[in-house]
Design a protein around this motif. Sequence first.
Motif, PDB file in Angstrom:
ATOM      1  N   LYS A 216       0.831  -1.206   0.000  1.00 53.10           N
ATOM      2  CA  LYS A 216       0.000   0.000   0.000  1.00 53.10           C
ATOM      3  C   LYS A 216       0.863   1.253   0.000  1.00 53.10           C
ATOM      4  O   LYS A 216       1.957   1.285   0.568  1.00 53.10           O
ATOM      5  CB  LYS A 216      -0.940   0.010   1.200  1.00 53.10           C
ATOM      6  CG  LYS A 216      -0.265   0.229   2.545  1.00 53.10           C
ATOM      7  CD  LYS A 216      -1.292   0.259   3.662  1.00 53.10           C
ATOM      8  CE  LYS A 216      -0.639   0.498   5.024  1.00 53.10           C
ATOM      9  NZ  LYS A 216      -1.628   0.510   6.112  1.00 53.10           N
ATOM     10  N   ASP A 217       0.360   2.278  -0.669  1.00 55.77           N
ATOM     11  CA  ASP A 217       1.014   3.594  -0.662  1.00 55.77           C
ATOM     12  C   ASP A 217       0.526   4.334   0.582  1.00 55.77           C
ATOM     13  O   ASP A 217      -0.634   4.710   0.673  1.00 55.77           O
ATOM     14  CB  ASP A 217       0.648   4.359  -1.928  1.00 55.77           C
ATOM     15  CG  ASP A 217       1.354   5.707  -2.033  1.00 55.77           C
ATOM     16  OD1 ASP A 217       1.964   6.147  -1.030  1.00 55.77           O
ATOM     17  OD2 ASP A 217       1.291   6.309  -3.115  1.00 55.77           O
ATOM     18  N   PHE A 218       1.426   4.511   1.554  1.00 57.10           N
ATOM     19  CA  PHE A 218       1.021   5.106   2.829  1.00 57.10           C
ATOM     20  C   PHE A 218       1.001   6.627   2.807  1.00 57.10           C
ATOM     21  O   PHE A 218       0.697   7.266   3.815  1.00 57.10           O
ATOM     22  CB  PHE A 218       1.915   4.598   3.969  1.00 57.10           C
ATOM     23  CG  PHE A 218       3.392   4.809   3.751  1.00 57.10           C
ATOM     24  CD1 PHE A 218       4.028   5.956   4.203  1.00 57.10           C
ATOM     25  CD2 PHE A 218       4.150   3.852   3.098  1.00 57.10           C
ATOM     26  CE1 PHE A 218       5.376   6.154   4.011  1.00 57.10           C
ATOM     27  CE2 PHE A 218       5.507   4.026   2.913  1.00 57.10           C
ATOM     28  CZ  PHE A 218       6.123   5.181   3.362  1.00 57.10           C
ATOM     29  N   GLY A 219       1.321   7.241   1.667  1.00 54.48           N
ATOM     30  CA  GLY A 219       1.071   8.660   1.471  1.00 54.48           C
ATOM     31  C   GLY A 219       2.148   9.631   1.870  1.00 54.48           C
ATOM     32  O   GLY A 219       2.046  10.824   1.586  1.00 54.48           O
ATOM     33  N   GLY A 220       3.199   9.173   2.538  1.00 55.39           N
ATOM     34  CA  GLY A 220       4.288  10.075   2.897  1.00 55.39           C
ATOM     35  C   GLY A 220       4.763   9.902   4.321  1.00 55.39           C
ATOM     36  O   GLY A 220       4.143   9.194   5.127  1.00 55.39           O
ATOM     37  N   VAL A 221       5.869  10.545   4.635  1.00 54.50           N
ATOM     38  CA  VAL A 221       6.386  10.530   6.005  1.00 54.50           C
ATOM     39  C   VAL A 221       5.382  11.253   6.902  1.00 54.50           C
ATOM     40  O   VAL A 221       4.951  12.366   6.581  1.00 54.50           O
ATOM     41  CB  VAL A 221       7.749  11.229   6.089  1.00 54.50           C
ATOM     42  CG1 VAL A 221       8.264  11.245   7.535  1.00 54.50           C
ATOM     43  CG2 VAL A 221       8.764  10.549   5.180  1.00 54.50           C
ATOM     44  N   PRO A 222       4.965  10.654   8.007  1.00 53.57           N
ATOM     45  CA  PRO A 222       3.968  11.303   8.875  1.00 53.57           C
ATOM     46  C   PRO A 222       4.452  12.669   9.356  1.00 53.57           C
ATOM     47  O   PRO A 222       5.551  12.787   9.916  1.00 53.57           O
ATOM     48  CB  PRO A 222       3.837  10.324  10.047  1.00 53.57           C
ATOM     49  CG  PRO A 222       4.289   9.011   9.509  1.00 53.57           C
ATOM     50  CD  PRO A 222       5.373   9.329   8.526  1.00 53.57           C
ATOM     51  N   GLU A 223       3.637  13.695   9.145  1.00 54.93           N
ATOM     52  CA  GLU A 223       4.053  15.034   9.530  1.00 54.93           C
ATOM     53  C   GLU A 223       4.131  15.212  11.043  1.00 54.93           C
ATOM     54  O   GLU A 223       4.831  16.102  11.527  1.00 54.93           O
ATOM     55  CB  GLU A 223       3.134  16.088   8.899  1.00 54.93           C
ATOM     56  CG  GLU A 223       3.322  16.200   7.400  1.00 54.93           C
ATOM     57  CD  GLU A 223       2.794  17.510   6.825  1.00 54.93           C
ATOM     58  OE1 GLU A 223       2.521  18.450   7.604  1.00 54.93           O
ATOM     59  OE2 GLU A 223       2.668  17.587   5.591  1.00 54.93           O
ATOM     60  N   GLU A 224       3.447  14.359  11.806  1.00 52.13           N
ATOM     61  CA  GLU A 224       3.603  14.455  13.251  1.00 52.13           C
ATOM     62  C   GLU A 224       5.037  14.122  13.654  1.00 52.13           C
ATOM     63  O   GLU A 224       5.554  14.658  14.625  1.00 52.13           O
ATOM     64  CB  GLU A 224       2.613  13.541  13.966  1.00 52.13           C
ATOM     65  CG  GLU A 224       2.709  12.080  13.592  1.00 52.13           C
ATOM     66  CD  GLU A 224       1.506  11.288  14.065  1.00 52.13           C
ATOM     67  OE1 GLU A 224       0.917  10.598  13.221  1.00 52.13           O
ATOM     68  OE2 GLU A 224       1.154  11.354  15.252  1.00 52.13           O
ATOM     69  N   VAL A 225       5.705  13.255  12.877  1.00 54.23           N
ATOM     70  CA  VAL A 225       7.105  12.922  13.149  1.00 54.23           C
ATOM     71  C   VAL A 225       8.023  14.045  12.690  1.00 54.23           C
ATOM     72  O   VAL A 225       8.907  14.487  13.437  1.00 54.23           O
ATOM     73  CB  VAL A 225       7.486  11.592  12.475  1.00 54.23           C
ATOM     74  CG1 VAL A 225       8.986  11.304  12.654  1.00 54.23           C
ATOM     75  CG2 VAL A 225       6.673  10.438  13.050  1.00 54.23           C
ATOM     76  N   THR A 226       7.839  14.523  11.456  1.00 55.07           N
ATOM     77  CA  THR A 226       8.701  15.596  10.962  1.00 55.07           C
ATOM     78  C   THR A 226       8.517  16.870  11.780  1.00 55.07           C
ATOM     79  O   THR A 226       9.486  17.554  12.106  1.00 55.07           O
ATOM     80  CB  THR A 226       8.425  15.880   9.469  1.00 55.07           C
ATOM     81  OG1 THR A 226       7.048  16.225   9.282  1.00 55.07           O
ATOM     82  CG2 THR A 226       8.766  14.666   8.615  1.00 55.07           C
TER      83      THR A 226
END
Length: 240
Positions: A216-226
Amino acid sequence: MGGLLFAGAVGCGGEGDGGGQDDKKPSGKSKATASATGPKALTEAQLTAASFTDGETVGKYTASEYTLGAPHGDDYTADPAVCQPLVSLAADVTDYDLKSEVNRQADVPDEMLGLTVAVQLRSYGGGDAARVMKALDKAGEECADGFTEVRAVAKGKYLKVEPVKAPEFGAGADEARAYHFTILDVKGKLKLHEYLTVVRSGSATLSFRGEITDTKDFGGVPEEVTDAQWEKFRAAVGPK
């Protein structure tokens, strides 16, 4: 490609970046000369203070230290070499004046096959943090149609490299890049997804690589982490 994507095919590796040299070794650029210009490099102690701590929670994610080396180390190289910055920025496979590096990971402990984010803070001398970003730009353009990641006992095929919108990091961020990779698994059957986000602040770069052992394409690095890592970095480092 990430260690998760090569699981079972090869052991854990370190990390590296390869600003386009023609082999797997640094070009021999004088680090002493490079350090004479550019913003002052941050120390390892400064990067450590600015990074996630072992056990720190960020939303549903928990940060931890790597017990064996670092992710995407000097056994990760790219063919062609211009694509190296998309694979690894380790000191032994690049000629950048890397002064210090701190590595963390963020994941959901109970999800064995869930999303993992490799978080890497690096400090450079001689203005080389800006060189890294230029190399990423070049790699993103020239490697759009794919390339091969070469490791000791395995190869991985990046089918596509696509630029995506980078997070809005705000004050203190000089530039940021983000990419989506479509990667063929080691058996050559499944298409997997991986995301890379890199932001530069002065002499330092913060790199976030998200990967998952799923199609699955999870959509990107989670912005809560960045966002959480960026806020901690800015609080520790302060104005440039």
